[in-house]
Design a protein around this motif. Structure first.
Motif, mmCIF file in Angstrom:
data_model
loop_
_atom_site.group_PDB
_atom_site.id
_atom_site.type_symbol
_atom_site.label_atom_id
_atom_site.label_comp_id
_atom_site.label_asym_id
_atom_site.label_seq_id
_atom_site.Cartn_x
_atom_site.Cartn_y
_atom_site.Cartn_z
ATOM 1 N N ASN A 101 4.989 8.090 -8.039
ATOM 2 C CA ASN A 101 4.510 9.127 -8.948
ATOM 3 C C ASN A 101 5.292 10.416 -8.737
ATOM 4 N N LYS B 194 3.087 4.503 -0.993
ATOM 5 C CA LYS B 194 3.092 5.580 -1.982
ATOM 6 C C LYS B 194 4.370 6.397 -1.803
ATOM 7 N N ALA C 236 6.484 9.700 -3.278
ATOM 8 C CA ALA C 236 6.401 10.936 -4.059
ATOM 9 C C ALA C 236 7.792 11.312 -4.560
ATOM 10 N N HIS D 49 0.828 -1.211 0.000
ATOM 11 C CA HIS D 49 0.000 0.000 0.000
ATOM 12 C C HIS D 49 0.865 1.265 0.000
ATOM 13 N N PHE E 35 1.622 9.776 1.830
ATOM 14 C CA PHE E 35 2.840 9.161 1.316
ATOM 15 C C PHE E 35 3.621 8.514 2.452
ATOM 16 N N ALA F 209 3.407 2.389 -5.247
ATOM 17 C CA ALA F 209 3.027 3.362 -6.270
ATOM 18 C C ALA F 209 4.007 4.529 -6.226
ATOM 19 N N GLU G 80 4.908 -1.410 -9.281
ATOM 20 C CA GLU G 80 3.550 -1.426 -8.723
ATOM 21 C C GLU G 80 2.870 -2.771 -8.961
#
Length: 502
Positions: free
Chosen positions: A207, A177, A179, A175, A272, A205, A199
């Motif tokens: 991004n 994230k 940045a 899960h 994040f 993830a 991913e």
């Protein structure tokens, strides 16, 4: 930011109806006692939850399906008290998505020599019941950890705890994230990688965000909040002359505090777990985040410099694994060598961003030129690392797979003081030697960035790599270059065959 309190691991026991209801009642009672004993005396980081004994294919499939669906269940410990025909497990195991630990133990420690009879033998069949279960796991090519020993032994407790920590980190990564503030450092190869595959395979993830997204939060920071954070700095660290209120560098401290407050707000707003930045893209910031990155790491965030998202994710995973353990964990970089034949060592550091969780003593808060990046002099925490056994770990993208390279190290005090080196640093002896370790690391394509930890062991990272399906390579005291090179060749062949079969 890292919380194990809600997490749980399910304890499942296999048997069958062949032995009759009384035996099954005893199996359940023994299993419950093992779970209670482990929760009470083993010092496990995650709570074990007793589940009813499973005896049929439908019960097994339903139990494993429920485990996959339970949000707080991070994995399962399986034990065969009696014989449990393994074809019953196929449907459940082929669908299982959560980590599995096979505990090969038995309820009694000793053979009751004077009283043992066939009733005892029928009840206590783990010695071959677990072999049946082990076969089907291997036949299904199922990644799992096997822990062998009596359930009251310290070594069993330690290995279960290591696996639980890895499972908690794997749940977190699914899960996670990250940045990326700006892109990666230009023309650098190892910090690149396939974010889509990351991913798909790992769940993380990654991004990108422009510096304007951070600057928008920076513009909302109040002077009162900056005052409070500067007071916190003063209470927590030894100040270099000039950083105090009224000092000629205090404005730099306030700028650093503004950046930290903005970064915290940005990360919390986007939920994040880690971030990257790069000194080549600082538009809108007065200085490269130094103390901000250090303190955020100390609070559990992952970080990667120069856009290195793979190591931001790795540092976060290592932070989760190390939660509550003595010793710290940090982003790190192999910076320079000491090639003295009497004791070759590595000096690790980075421009600014080393986590104070690894510090020996109270860090010094200082401001100095960075020499690159074209911005104002950044504030950072300067310290020597604590010492002891540790690990350096790297994740790289090999094109058809992710590879983890781990080096067991011994962190030692600096030979002399480093009065002109204004960064946090660690000095270590790579195992088995600098020559062998560096050769093997380079042969494996390990990165110059790493996750560094005085809290974790290679076994934590090996368990995590198995759960994540990451190739795992260990460089330790037993490593020889001939065997290591052969392992690289065999792994390449295995992954090519495996990739063709998928």
């Amino acid at each position: 930011m890292i919380d194990f309190s809600r997490l749980e691991v399910w304890f499942i026991t296999g048997s069958q109806h062949l032995y009759g209801p009384k035996v099954l009642e005893q199996v359940a009672a023994d299993s419950r006692q093992i779970v209670e004993g482990l929760n009470t005396a083993a010092g496990l980081p995650i709570r074990l939850v007793f589940k009813p004994v499973v005896t049929t294919p439908d019960e097994i499939a339903a139990m494993l399906r429920d485990a996959d669906a339970a949000p707080d269940c991070i994995g399962l410990v399986a034990w065969m008290h009696t014989f449990s025909p393994a074809k019953m497990w196929i449907r459940g195991l082929t669908a299982l998505g959560k980590p599995l630990c096979h505990l090969h133990t038995q309820f009694n420690r000793d053979i009751p020599w004077s009283s043992i009879d066939m009733d005892f033998m029928n009840l206590n069949q783990s010695a071959h019941g677990d072999r049946e279960f082990g076969f089907i796991c291997s036949r299904l090519r199922l990644n799992r950890k096997v822990v062998v020993g009596h359930w009251q032994e310290d070594e069993v407790h330690e290995r279960l705890g290591i696996w639980m920590r890895a499972a908690a980190a794997w749940r977190d990564m699914k899960h996670m994230k990250i940045a990326r503030l700006g892109d990666n450092m230009r023309q650098v190869a190892v910090t690149e990688g396939d974010k889509v595959e990351a991913e798909v395979r790992l769940g993380v993830a990654v991004n990108g965000y422009g510096l304007g997204d951070l600057v928008a939060f920076q513009d909302e920071v109040t002077d009162a909040a900056i005052d409070r954070l500067c007071d916190d700095y003063a209470a927590s660290y030894t100040f270099m002359k000039g950083l105090e209120r009224g000092g000629n560098h205090h404005h730099s401290l306030r700028d650093a505090a503004r950046i930290e407050l903005a970064l915290r707000a940005f990360l919390e707003d986007g939920d994040f777990q880690g971030f990257t930045d790069t000194f080549e893209n600082l538009t809108g910031l007065k200085q490269l985040p130094g103390i901000a990155a250090q303190r955020l790491m100390a609070d559990g965030y992952g970080f990667g410099a120069e856009g290195d998202w793979k190591h931001a994710a790795l540092v976060r995973a290592m932070k989760v694994m190390a939660h509550g353990l003595p010793g710290g964990t940090s982003f790190m970089e192999d910076y320079t060598y000491h090639f003295d034949p009497a004791g070759p060592v590595v000096l690790g550091a980075h421009m600014l961003e080393i986590c104070p969780s690894i510090a020996k003593g109270k860090p010094s808060c200082e401001v100095h030129p960075l020499s690159i990046g074209g911005k104002e002099d950044p504030v950072r925490l300067v310290f020597d690392s604590a010492t002891g056994d540790g690990v350096n770990a790297s994740i790289v993208d090999m094109g058809n797979r992710f590879r983890m390279v781990v080096n067991a190290i011994k962190v030692i005090p600096p030979h002399e003081k480093l009065p002109k080196l204004p960064v946090a640093r660690a000095l270590w002896e790579p195992q088995p030697s600098l020559t062998v370790a560096a050769t093997a690391w380079i042969e494996a394509g390990g990165a110059h960035h790493t996750g560094f930890s005085l809290a974790l062991t290679p076994e934590h990272l090996e368990d995590f790599a198995a759960m994540a399906g990451i190739e795992y390579l260990l460089i330790d005291a037993e490593t020889t270059l001939r065997d290591f090179k052969n392992e690289l060749r065999w792994n390449d062949a295995a992954y090519r065959v495996g990739g063709a079969l998928r």
